[in-house]
Design a protein around this motif. Structure first.
Motif, PDB file in Angstrom:
ATOM      1  N   ARG A  77     -19.911 -16.973  15.127  1.00 44.56           N
ATOM      2  CA  ARG A  77     -20.120 -17.134  16.763  1.00 44.56           C
ATOM      3  C   ARG A  77     -20.412 -16.017  17.304  1.00 44.56           C
ATOM      4  NH1 ARG A  77     -15.673 -19.143  21.099  1.00 44.56           N
ATOM      5  NH2 ARG A  77     -16.736 -18.522  22.988  1.00 44.56           N
ATOM      6  N   GLY A  78     -21.181 -15.669  18.379  1.00 40.78           N
ATOM      7  CA  GLY A  78     -21.516 -14.483  19.115  1.00 40.78           C
ATOM      8  C   GLY A  78     -20.471 -14.596  20.417  1.00 40.78           C
ATOM      9  N   TYR A  79     -20.154 -13.297  20.798  1.00 40.44           N
ATOM     10  CA  TYR A  79     -19.389 -13.265  22.119  1.00 40.44           C
ATOM     11  C   TYR A  79     -19.803 -12.269  23.165  1.00 40.44           C
ATOM     12  CZ  TYR A  79     -15.661 -15.551  19.283  1.00 40.44           C
ATOM     13  OH  TYR A  79     -14.956 -16.527  18.648  1.00 40.44           O
ATOM     14  N   ALA A  80     -19.993 -12.423  24.301  1.00 41.18           N
ATOM     15  CA  ALA A  80     -20.646 -11.694  25.395  1.00 41.18           C
ATOM     16  C   ALA A  80     -20.119 -10.217  25.293  1.00 41.18           C
ATOM     17  CB  ALA A  80     -20.898 -12.245  26.793  1.00 41.18           C
ATOM     18  N   ASP A  81     -18.902 -10.089  25.195  1.00 38.97           N
ATOM     19  CA  ASP A  81     -18.413  -8.779  25.254  1.00 38.97           C
ATOM     20  C   ASP A  81     -17.041  -8.717  24.466  1.00 38.97           C
ATOM     21  OD1 ASP A  81     -16.384  -9.928  27.066  1.00 38.97           O
ATOM     22  OD2 ASP A  81     -17.737  -9.253  28.711  1.00 38.97           O
ATOM     23  N   LEU A  82     -16.386  -7.493  24.335  1.00 41.84           N
ATOM     24  CA  LEU A  82     -15.281  -7.169  23.754  1.00 41.84           C
ATOM     25  C   LEU A  82     -13.881  -7.945  24.383  1.00 41.84           C
ATOM     26  CD1 LEU A  82     -15.305  -3.665  22.202  1.00 41.84           C
ATOM     27  CD2 LEU A  82     -15.255  -5.692  20.943  1.00 41.84           C
ATOM     28  N   ALA A  83     -14.110  -8.247  25.832  1.00 41.42           N
ATOM     29  CA  ALA A  83     -13.207  -8.846  26.624  1.00 41.42           C
ATOM     30  C   ALA A  83     -13.208 -10.359  25.869  1.00 41.42           C
ATOM     31  CB  ALA A  83     -13.258  -8.963  28.159  1.00 41.42           C
ATOM     32  N   GLU A  84     -14.223 -10.940  25.633  1.00 41.10           N
ATOM     33  CA  GLU A  84     -14.135 -12.213  25.254  1.00 41.10           C
ATOM     34  C   GLU A  84     -13.585 -12.219  23.627  1.00 41.10           C
ATOM     35  OE1 GLU A  84     -17.799 -14.504  25.051  1.00 41.10           O
ATOM     36  OE2 GLU A  84     -17.834 -14.519  27.273  1.00 41.10           O
ATOM     37  N   VAL A  85     -13.836 -11.419  22.937  1.00 40.25           N
ATOM     38  CA  VAL A  85     -13.268 -11.165  21.473  1.00 40.25           C
ATOM     39  C   VAL A  85     -11.739 -11.229  21.639  1.00 40.25           C
ATOM     40  CG1 VAL A  85     -13.406  -9.946  19.338  1.00 40.25           C
ATOM     41  CG2 VAL A  85     -15.452 -10.198  20.747  1.00 40.25           C
ATOM     42  N   ALA A  86     -11.249 -10.499  22.567  1.00 40.33           N
ATOM     43  CA  ALA A  86      -9.749 -10.186  22.932  1.00 40.33           C
ATOM     44  C   ALA A  86      -9.114 -11.489  23.267  1.00 40.33           C
ATOM     45  CB  ALA A  86      -9.549  -9.458  23.685  1.00 40.33           C
ATOM     46  N   LYS A  87      -9.850 -12.434  24.189  1.00 38.51           N
ATOM     47  CA  LYS A  87      -9.421 -13.720  24.383  1.00 38.51           C
ATOM     48  C   LYS A  87      -9.281 -14.363  23.194  1.00 38.51           C
ATOM     49  CE  LYS A  87     -10.829 -13.404  29.465  1.00 38.51           C
ATOM     50  NZ  LYS A  87     -11.599 -13.989  30.343  1.00 38.51           N
TER      51      LYS A  87
ATOM     52  N   ASP B 275      -2.209  -7.954  26.058  1.00 44.01           N
ATOM     53  CA  ASP B 275      -3.494  -7.450  26.181  1.00 44.01           C
ATOM     54  C   ASP B 275      -4.076  -6.350  25.718  1.00 44.01           C
ATOM     55  OD1 ASP B 275      -3.717  -9.978  28.000  1.00 44.01           O
ATOM     56  OD2 ASP B 275      -3.284  -8.769  29.907  1.00 44.01           O
ATOM     57  N   ALA B 276      -3.083  -5.197  25.591  1.00 43.95           N
ATOM     58  CA  ALA B 276      -3.264  -3.916  25.135  1.00 43.95           C
ATOM     59  C   ALA B 276      -3.533  -4.131  23.399  1.00 43.95           C
ATOM     60  CB  ALA B 276      -2.035  -3.072  25.220  1.00 43.95           C
ATOM     61  N   ARG B 277      -2.810  -5.018  22.824  1.00 42.76           N
ATOM     62  CA  ARG B 277      -3.127  -4.941  21.271  1.00 42.76           C
ATOM     63  C   ARG B 277      -4.224  -5.756  21.181  1.00 42.76           C
ATOM     64  NH1 ARG B 277       3.349  -5.972  19.199  1.00 42.76           N
ATOM     65  NH2 ARG B 277       3.775  -3.788  19.570  1.00 42.76           N
TER      66      ARG B 277
ATOM     67  N   ALA C  60     -14.425  -6.839  15.739  1.00 35.80           N
ATOM     68  CA  ALA C  60     -15.919  -7.241  15.915  1.00 35.80           C
ATOM     69  C   ALA C  60     -17.035  -6.046  16.003  1.00 35.80           C
ATOM     70  CB  ALA C  60     -15.929  -8.116  17.038  1.00 35.80           C
ATOM     71  N   GLY C  61     -18.108  -6.442  15.918  1.00 35.72           N
ATOM     72  CA  GLY C  61     -19.116  -5.435  16.000  1.00 35.72           C
ATOM     73  C   GLY C  61     -20.424  -6.323  16.633  1.00 35.72           C
TER      74      GLY C  61
ATOM     75  N   GLU D  69     -24.868  -9.452  20.880  1.00 34.53           N
ATOM     76  CA  GLU D  69     -23.725  -9.967  20.973  1.00 34.53           C
ATOM     77  C   GLU D  69     -22.551  -9.351  19.994  1.00 34.53           C
ATOM     78  OE1 GLU D  69     -25.190 -14.490  21.855  1.00 34.53           O
ATOM     79  OE2 GLU D  69     -25.189 -13.577  19.685  1.00 34.53           O
ATOM     80  N   TRP D  70     -21.355  -9.855  20.388  1.00 35.15           N
ATOM     81  CA  TRP D  70     -20.222  -9.273  19.277  1.00 35.15           C
ATOM     82  C   TRP D  70     -19.755 -10.427  18.629  1.00 35.15           C
ATOM     83  CZ3 TRP D  70     -18.408  -4.159  19.485  1.00 35.15           C
ATOM     84  CH2 TRP D  70     -19.011  -3.493  20.739  1.00 35.15           C
ATOM     85  N   GLU D  71     -19.767 -10.018  17.119  1.00 38.32           N
ATOM     86  CA  GLU D  71     -19.297 -10.963  16.351  1.00 38.32           C
ATOM     87  C   GLU D  71     -18.138 -10.517  15.288  1.00 38.32           C
ATOM     88  OE1 GLU D  71     -22.682 -11.311  12.712  1.00 38.32           O
ATOM     89  OE2 GLU D  71     -23.172 -12.271  14.422  1.00 38.32           O
ATOM     90  N   ILE D  72     -17.373 -11.547  14.694  1.00 37.61           N
ATOM     91  CA  ILE D  72     -16.419 -10.962  13.844  1.00 37.61           C
ATOM     92  C   ILE D  72     -17.055  -9.982  12.683  1.00 37.61           C
ATOM     93  CG2 ILE D  72     -14.522 -11.911  12.326  1.00 37.61           C
ATOM     94  CD1 ILE D  72     -14.487 -14.289  14.321  1.00 37.61           C
ATOM     95  N   LEU D  73     -16.452  -9.217  12.400  1.00 39.77           N
ATOM     96  CA  LEU D  73     -16.941  -8.479  11.160  1.00 39.77           C
ATOM     97  C   LEU D  73     -16.390  -9.017   9.892  1.00 39.77           C
ATOM     98  CD1 LEU D  73     -16.483  -4.710  12.447  1.00 39.77           C
ATOM     99  CD2 LEU D  73     -18.430  -5.806  12.392  1.00 39.77           C
ATOM    100  N   GLY D  74     -16.953 -10.087   9.540  1.00 38.31           N
ATOM    101  CA  GLY D  74     -16.763 -10.932   8.239  1.00 38.31           C
ATOM    102  C   GLY D  74     -17.929 -11.560   7.983  1.00 38.31           C
ATOM    103  N   ASP D  75     -18.190 -11.368   6.534  1.00 39.14           N
ATOM    104  CA  ASP D  75     -19.357 -12.146   6.045  1.00 39.14           C
ATOM    105  C   ASP D  75     -19.283 -13.742   6.363  1.00 39.14           C
ATOM    106  OD1 ASP D  75     -21.592 -13.400   4.762  1.00 39.14           O
ATOM    107  OD2 ASP D  75     -21.241 -12.017   2.974  1.00 39.14           O
TER     108      ASP D  75
END
Length: 291
Positions: A156-166, A177-179, A188-189, A195-201
């Motif tokens: 799945r793609g995320y709009a930004d790193l804030a979405e990844v953190a959520k 929040d900090a961690r 993610a990259g 988009e930002w996606e998890i760095l996993g195949d």
């Protein structure tokens, strides 16, 4: 935060990312992460260590910054081969301090039984194994694997790193929040779409066609000669893959009985990602055990 440095080495033909913390020449601790995780996941534990250590943590093949081999299925024995190569590269002549979390805990348990002479101390964080299987499950497992080969796997793609953190906090509500923000930047990259996606195949998401042979695993555990620190989390969610809690508890205790020299600990106020939830408590356990 203690600063880390990255290195890339060739591990069995794959460009492999290795993260280092601490002083070269200090006693080493090798830390290996779990499924859909990355080496930076151990940052908070490293920050809490009080002693002089050199921590070495790889990204497993197909995770993080390590190269993704051109495969449609990942085979568990490859993690053993990769770990053996990494340990031979960094500490070829003496037994190692080795820690594994979740999937990584399963890897180090097998490795320590297959190469008992290579282990000084072993730490298993929530590496319980999988639910016991029976031979009659094989036809359905093979069929499901072949079915999954017909469909492409995607992240799945995320709009930004804030979405990844959520997303990280949804899985682990204890994550501050900090961690979460720190982990998102390593977990993610950006893809070609921005988009930002998890760095996993995505291939990691396919079912393993091979059944889990628990007695073969227990044979490895019985062959471990090093002292073992076994750490569980009070609020673990292992019941999701191990089955009903009452039955799984009996099975886990049975498995622990195959370890000849084990110190079992229960970590309060922590879930499966206990190295995120209680890194100070875990670091104290590690240094006491490794002393």
């Amino acid at each position: 935060m203690k600063s880390s440095r990255s290195e890339f080495i060739n591990v069995r033909g794959n460009r492999t990312h290795i993260r280092h913390w601490g002083r070269e020449g200090a006693p080493k601790i090798f830390m290996v992460h779990g499924w859909m995780d990355v080496s930076a996941s151990f940052q908070f534990v490293v920050d809490a260590l009080q002693g002089d250590w050199h921590v070495i943590a790889p990204d497993w093949r197909g995770f993080g910054l390590t190269e993704r081999p051109r495969v449609d299925t990942y085979w568990f024995v490859d993690y053993l081969g990769d770990l053996d190569a990494i340990l031979r590269h960094y500490q070829p002549d003496s037994p190692v301090n080795l820690l594994g979390h979740s999937m990584g805990g399963n890897v180090v348990g097998l490795y320590a039984g297959a190469r008992p002479e290579r282990i000084r101390r072993l730490i298993n964080l929530e590496g319980f194994g999988m639910k016991t299987t029976t031979p009659d499950q094989a036809p359905g497992r093979y069929a499901k694997w072949m079915d999954e080969l017909l469909e492409p796997q995607e992240m799945r793609g995320y709009a930004d790193l804030a979405e990844v953190a959520k997303r990280l906090q949804k899985t682990n509500p204890r994550l501050s929040d900090a961690r979460a923000t720190f982990l998102a930047g390593h977990w993610a990259g950006q893809n070609d779409k921005g988009e930002w996606e998890i760095l996993g195949d995505p291939a990691h998401k396919r079912i393993n066609p091979l059944l889990y042979h628990v007695e073969e695993v227990m044979a490895c555990w019985r062959a471990i000669t090093a002292p073992v620190l076994w750490v569980e989390a009070e609020h673990t969610n292992m019941w999701l893959w191990m089955g009903p809690k009452e039955e799984a508890r009996v099975e886990i205790d049975r498995r622990l009985g195959h370890l000849a020299n084990v110190t079992a600990k229960m970590m309060d106020n922590a879930g499966h990602m206990l190295h995120h939830d209680q890194p100070e408590q875990l670091a104290a356990m590690l240094e006491e055990f490794l002393a």
